[in-house]
Write a protein that holds these residues in place. Structure first.
Motif, PDB file in Angstrom:
ATOM      1  N   PRO A   1       9.062  12.926  -7.384  1.00 59.63           N
ATOM      2  CA  PRO A   1      10.088  11.919  -7.736  1.00 59.63           C
ATOM      3  C   PRO A   1       9.425  10.596  -8.103  1.00 59.63           C
ATOM      4  O   PRO A   1       8.309  10.307  -7.671  1.00 59.63           O
ATOM      5  N   LEU A   2      10.137   9.822  -8.888  1.00 59.87           N
ATOM      6  CA  LEU A   2       9.641   8.500  -9.247  1.00 59.87           C
ATOM      7  C   LEU A   2       9.842   7.585  -8.049  1.00 59.87           C
ATOM      8  O   LEU A   2      10.946   7.498  -7.497  1.00 59.87           O
ATOM      9  N   ARG A   3       8.779   6.923  -7.622  1.00 61.92           N
ATOM     10  CA  ARG A   3       8.951   6.044  -6.455  1.00 61.92           C
ATOM     11  C   ARG A   3       8.103   4.788  -6.596  1.00 61.92           C
ATOM     12  O   ARG A   3       7.029   4.809  -7.213  1.00 61.92           O
ATOM     13  N   PHE A   4       8.617   3.735  -6.017  1.00 63.04           N
ATOM     14  CA  PHE A   4       7.949   2.433  -6.097  1.00 63.04           C
ATOM     15  C   PHE A   4       7.883   1.803  -4.718  1.00 63.04           C
ATOM     16  O   PHE A   4       8.747   2.063  -3.865  1.00 63.04           O
ATOM     17  N   PHE A   5       6.894   0.943  -4.563  1.00 61.38           N
ATOM     18  CA  PHE A   5       6.764   0.185  -3.318  1.00 61.38           C
ATOM     19  C   PHE A   5       7.698  -1.021  -3.395  1.00 61.38           C
ATOM     20  O   PHE A   5       7.578  -1.844  -4.304  1.00 61.38           O
ATOM     21  N   ASN A   6       8.622  -1.098  -2.441  1.00 64.18           N
ATOM     22  CA  ASN A   6       9.597  -2.173  -2.442  1.00 64.18           C
ATOM     23  C   ASN A   6       9.150  -3.253  -1.453  1.00 64.18           C
ATOM     24  O   ASN A   6       9.038  -2.992  -0.248  1.00 64.18           O
ATOM     25  N   THR A   7       8.873  -4.444  -1.959  1.00 64.93           N
ATOM     26  CA  THR A   7       8.415  -5.525  -1.073  1.00 64.93           C
ATOM     27  C   THR A   7       9.452  -5.807   0.019  1.00 64.93           C
ATOM     28  O   THR A   7       9.106  -6.194   1.131  1.00 64.93           O
ATOM     29  N   TYR A   8      10.716  -5.603  -0.317  1.00 67.38           N
ATOM     30  CA  TYR A   8      11.790  -5.922   0.633  1.00 67.38           C
ATOM     31  C   TYR A   8      11.683  -5.064   1.894  1.00 67.38           C
ATOM     32  O   TYR A   8      11.810  -5.562   3.001  1.00 67.38           O
ATOM     33  N   SER A   9      11.430  -3.745   1.698  1.00 68.01           N
ATOM     34  CA  SER A   9      11.356  -2.848   2.865  1.00 68.01           C
ATOM     35  C   SER A   9       9.909  -2.586   3.274  1.00 68.01           C
ATOM     36  O   SER A   9       9.665  -1.967   4.290  1.00 68.01           O
ATOM     37  N   ARG A  10       8.972  -3.027   2.452  1.00 72.43           N
ATOM     38  CA  ARG A  10       7.540  -2.723   2.642  1.00 72.43           C
ATOM     39  C   ARG A  10       7.324  -1.208   2.729  1.00 72.43           C
ATOM     40  O   ARG A  10       6.536  -0.716   3.522  1.00 72.43           O
ATOM     41  N   ALA A  11       8.049  -0.468   1.909  1.00 72.92           N
ATOM     42  CA  ALA A  11       7.911   0.994   1.938  1.00 72.92           C
ATOM     43  C   ALA A  11       8.009   1.554   0.527  1.00 72.92           C
ATOM     44  O   ALA A  11       8.579   0.911  -0.367  1.00 72.92           O
ATOM     45  N   LEU A  12       7.441   2.743   0.353  1.00 70.73           N
ATOM     46  CA  LEU A  12       7.619   3.450  -0.916  1.00 70.73           C
ATOM     47  C   LEU A  12       9.006   4.058  -0.922  1.00 70.73           C
ATOM     48  O   LEU A  12       9.392   4.738   0.030  1.00 70.73           O
ATOM     49  N   GLU A  13       9.755   3.813  -1.980  1.00 71.64           N
ATOM     50  CA  GLU A  13      11.129   4.326  -2.038  1.00 71.64           C
ATOM     51  C   GLU A  13      11.347   5.059  -3.350  1.00 71.64           C
ATOM     52  O   GLU A  13      10.849   4.631  -4.388  1.00 71.64           O
ATOM     53  N   GLU A  14      12.123   6.122  -3.287  1.00 67.76           N
ATOM     54  CA  GLU A  14      12.497   6.803  -4.533  1.00 67.76           C
ATOM     55  C   GLU A  14      13.320   5.864  -5.388  1.00 67.76           C
ATOM     56  O   GLU A  14      14.156   5.128  -4.845  1.00 67.76           O
ATOM     57  N   PHE A  15      13.089   5.932  -6.688  1.00 67.48           N
ATOM     58  CA  PHE A  15      13.790   5.001  -7.564  1.00 67.48           C
ATOM     59  C   PHE A  15      15.073   5.609  -8.112  1.00 67.48           C
ATOM     60  O   PHE A  15      15.049   6.647  -8.778  1.00 67.48           O
ATOM     61  N   HIS A  16      16.190   4.935  -7.822  1.00 65.83           N
ATOM     62  CA  HIS A  16      17.483   5.311  -8.404  1.00 65.83           C
ATOM     63  C   HIS A  16      18.193   4.028  -8.790  1.00 65.83           C
ATOM     64  O   HIS A  16      18.518   3.227  -7.915  1.00 65.83           O
ATOM     65  N   PRO A  17      18.437   3.831 -10.082  1.00 65.54           N
ATOM     66  CA  PRO A  17      19.155   2.604 -10.459  1.00 65.54           C
ATOM     67  C   PRO A  17      20.612   2.663 -10.039  1.00 65.54           C
ATOM     68  O   PRO A  17      21.139   3.739  -9.732  1.00 65.54           O
TER      69      PRO A  17
ATOM     70  N   ARG B   1      17.714  -4.321  -5.894  1.00 70.34           N
ATOM     71  CA  ARG B   1      17.438  -3.069  -5.166  1.00 70.34           C
ATOM     72  C   ARG B   1      15.952  -2.874  -4.894  1.00 70.34           C
ATOM     73  O   ARG B   1      15.554  -2.425  -3.839  1.00 70.34           O
ATOM     74  N   TYR B   2      15.118  -3.188  -5.884  1.00 67.89           N
ATOM     75  CA  TYR B   2      13.666  -2.980  -5.725  1.00 67.89           C
ATOM     76  C   TYR B   2      12.939  -4.260  -6.120  1.00 67.89           C
ATOM     77  O   TYR B   2      13.013  -4.684  -7.277  1.00 67.89           O
ATOM     78  N   TRP B   3      12.270  -4.849  -5.158  1.00 74.05           N
ATOM     79  CA  TRP B   3      11.418  -6.016  -5.436  1.00 74.05           C
ATOM     80  C   TRP B   3       9.994  -5.514  -5.619  1.00 74.05           C
ATOM     81  O   TRP B   3       9.453  -4.836  -4.742  1.00 74.05           O
ATOM     82  N   MET B   4       9.394  -5.831  -6.747  1.00 71.18           N
ATOM     83  CA  MET B   4       8.029  -5.353  -6.986  1.00 71.18           C
ATOM     84  C   MET B   4       7.122  -6.537  -7.347  1.00 71.18           C
ATOM     85  O   MET B   4       7.469  -7.354  -8.199  1.00 71.18           O
ATOM     86  N   HIS B   5       5.981  -6.598  -6.669  1.00 68.38           N
ATOM     87  CA  HIS B   5       5.073  -7.733  -6.869  1.00 68.38           C
ATOM     88  C   HIS B   5       3.651  -7.253  -7.094  1.00 68.38           C
ATOM     89  O   HIS B   5       3.190  -6.343  -6.412  1.00 68.38           O
ATOM     90  N   CYS B   6       2.964  -7.889  -8.034  1.00 71.34           N
ATOM     91  CA  CYS B   6       1.574  -7.478  -8.271  1.00 71.34           C
ATOM     92  C   CYS B   6       0.632  -8.427  -7.552  1.00 71.34           C
ATOM     93  O   CYS B   6       0.943  -9.610  -7.362  1.00 71.34           O
ATOM     94  N   ALA B   7      -0.506  -7.861  -7.167  1.00 75.74           N
ATOM     95  CA  ALA B   7      -1.536  -8.669  -6.506  1.00 75.74           C
ATOM     96  C   ALA B   7      -2.190  -9.571  -7.552  1.00 75.74           C
ATOM     97  O   ALA B   7      -2.016  -9.385  -8.753  1.00 75.74           O
ATOM     98  N   HIS B   8      -2.966 -10.496  -7.067  1.00 80.61           N
ATOM     99  CA  HIS B   8      -3.528 -11.498  -7.974  1.00 80.61           C
ATOM    100  C   HIS B   8      -4.750 -11.027  -8.741  1.00 80.61           C
ATOM    101  O   HIS B   8      -5.496 -10.167  -8.279  1.00 80.61           O
ATOM    102  N   LEU B   9      -4.935 -11.644  -9.857  1.00 80.10           N
ATOM    103  CA  LEU B   9      -6.221 -11.570 -10.542  1.00 80.10           C
ATOM    104  C   LEU B   9      -7.087 -12.634  -9.861  1.00 80.10           C
ATOM    105  O   LEU B   9      -6.658 -13.786  -9.716  1.00 80.10           O
ATOM    106  N   MET B  10      -8.264 -12.202  -9.435  1.00 76.41           N
ATOM    107  CA  MET B  10      -9.122 -13.084  -8.642  1.00 76.41           C
ATOM    108  C   MET B  10     -10.364 -13.497  -9.431  1.00 76.41           C
ATOM    109  O   MET B  10     -10.798 -12.792 -10.352  1.00 76.41           O
ATOM    110  N   VAL B  11     -10.936 -14.606  -9.034  1.00 73.78           N
ATOM    111  CA  VAL B  11     -12.253 -15.003  -9.542  1.00 73.78           C
ATOM    112  C   VAL B  11     -13.064 -15.402  -8.320  1.00 73.78           C
ATOM    113  O   VAL B  11     -12.634 -16.289  -7.574  1.00 73.78           O
TER     114      VAL B  11
END
Ligand code: AMP
Ligand code: ZN
Length: 483
Positions: free
Chosen positions: A2-18, A260-270
């Motif tokens: 299944p398609l799943r994403f990490f949701n910052t809100y729950s801090r868990a991988l969740e199946e994606f259903h719009p 429903r799904y909050w998704m955040h990317c980590a930083h580009l670092m130097v």
């Protein structure tokens, strides 16, 4: 899988259903740039992660409706326009234009709309939201005439960032758009005009002023996508206070779950630090192009690491990306040459047919590549599948064991996965400094309504082989020969 994403809100991988009852329409909001200077490649890491997400959803046959805001009024843009001695709109126009050019260079798909914070319709929507919140006693006007959110009245405040408000409590008011968890306080939705704002102000029931950054996104998202979104993205630095504030404002108005799904990317670092304007450790896309790298090389370099893992920017990393693309290009050239050969029937050698028969055809689903992306956009896994495929098909080609039909099948497979990667093909020529300067002068001429000058500059661009077109997203410059 299944398609799943990490949701910052729950801090868990969740199946994606719009939310859409047909399950196909996706509403996605992505925080856009503040146009007080050129976006840096750290910002583009965030926009590329969002592009990968949108493209993968589209590959999986979702219909994505995406909005990205343009923040063209805030402390930084006002400061910039004052130091440049030009009106705010004139100051931000070239940066908006540069942003759209950079999106094209990096092959980032355009959102359906790019609302601007200074658009009178958006300002009106922000004022309406603040009025609703005022009627519910969730916001108040303070002695300084600015309007603040009463964070203690919104019990959910702190949930997204995962901190406990009862320990931190409100520590007063914060007018600045950015502040830290240790000094959490009531944030501003409407900032009363003061002298530093110069001519930048709008009328409101609370007196002249301007909106805070957070209310911009709440208003634009609900105006253009509705009260409930499927996905909301940004970099991790947006989690607090920006997205936390968006939730408080929007849910405070609608009483419905905002995202429903909050998704955040980590930083580009130097060198172990976030790439940022304030630290001065940043490169713009133009800086990297000036070193001879192409847009697709930068695209690949910023996209190749999983979006939730920090990525260190180095020039060696750029070289590795160049090398990876060269391998892909060489492989495609070999496959094309093979596919064009006469497809005379030759028996497939037995050893190969039994030992590694899968290399003769991509399997039904395509498949490991797309499965990896289904798993929270596991791009490293997906690229692993690609390079393993390249290795094996090259080996089969070396041994004369890949027939033209098989080569065509692999090319078709590539075309499908490149809808997500968007890294093949010729480079769209980047604008040289000279062409950029003429293009920017033309934007200025148009803002000054100097149509004669604008036409002259268009002719000058044409003489140098470039075409200037005026679109709803601003001026677009393309090569006249269609490159
Ligand atoms: P800003 O213009 O600062 O609001 O940033 C625009 C977008 O870029 C936001 O989604 C930020 O979270 C993101 N961003 C800023 N710096 C970085 C970085 N170093 N790496 C990844 N994303 C970033
Ligand atoms: Zn935002």
């Amino acid at each position: 899988m299944p398609l799943r994403f990490f949701n910052t809100y729950s801090r868990a991988l969740e199946e994606f259903h719009p939310l859409d009852p047909t399950g196909r329409e996706v509403k996605m909001y992505t925080c856009g740039p503040t146009v007080y200077s050129h976006a840096h490649i750290g910002n583009f890491r965030a926009y590329l992660f969002e592009d990968l997400l949108q493209r993968h959803l589209e590959l999986r046959e979702f219909k994505v409706h995406r909005v990205m805001n343009i923040t063209d009024v805030d402390d930084k843009t006002i400061l910039g326009s004052r130091s440049a001695g030009v009106p705010l709109a004139e100051f931000t126009a070239p940066f908006k234009q540069a942003f759209f050019e950079d999106l094209d260079t990096l092959r980032i798909e355009r959102a359906d709309s790019f609302p601007e914070a200074t658009d009178p319709r958006q300002i009106a929507a922000m004022i309406e939201m603040i009025k609703t919140l005022m009627a519910r006693d969730l916001v108040y006007q303070a002695d300084d005439k600015s309007v603040y959110y009463r964070i203690n009245k919104f019990p959910e405040y702190g949930h997204l960032a995962h901190f406990d408000l009862s320990e931190l409590r409100s520590t007063g008011r914060v007018k600045s758009d950015e502040y830290d968890k240790e000094h959490v306080g009531d944030f501003a939705l409407w900032k009363a005009w003061d002298e530093a704002d110069g001519p930048v102000k709008w009328e409101s029931p609370w007196g002249p002023g301007r909106p805070g950054w957070h209310i911009e996104c709440s208003a634009m998202a609900t105006q253009l996508l509705g009260e409930q979104l499927d996905i909301h993205c940004g970099g991790v630095d947006n989690i607090f206070p920006h997205h936390e504030a968006e939730i408080a404002q929007t849910e405070g108005c609608t009483g419905k779950k905002f995202v429903r799904y909050w998704m955040h990317c980590a930083h580009l670092m130097v060198d172990g630090q976030k790439m940022s304007k304030s630290l001065g450790n940043f490169y713009t896309l133009r800086d990297v192009l000036a070193k001879g790298y192409s847009g697709r090389e930068v695209r690949y370099a910023l996209m190749r690491v999983h979006y939730r893992a920090p990525l260190n920017f180095t020039w060696e990393g750029m070289e590795e990306s160049r090398e990876a693309l060269r391998r892909i290009d060489d492989w495609l050239a070999r496959l094309r040459a093979k596919a064009e050969e006469d497809n005379v029937q030759r028996p497939t050698p037995k050893a190969f047919a039994s030992g590694a028969s899968n290399i003769q055809r991509p399997t039904e689903e395509g498949s490991g590549f797309e499965d990896a992306l289904d798993d929270d956009l596991n791009i490293s896994g997906a690229l692993g599948v690609l390079f393993e495929t390249i290795r094996e098909t090259n080996r089969a080609l070396d041994l004369g064991m890949l027939d033209p039909n098989a080569a065509s099948s692999w090319l078709q497979w590539w075309q499908r996965i490149d809808r997500v990667l968007a890294i093949s093909g010729e480079e769209t020529a980047a604008l040289s400094a000279e062409i950029s300067a003429i293009a920017e002068a033309r934007v200025q001429a148009r803002l000054a309504k100097d149509w004669r000058k604008s036409d002259e500059l268009r002719d000058e661009l044409a003489a140098k082989g470039w075409e200037a077109r005026d679109t709803k997203d601003g001026q677009k410059i393309t090569r006249r020969d269609g490159v």
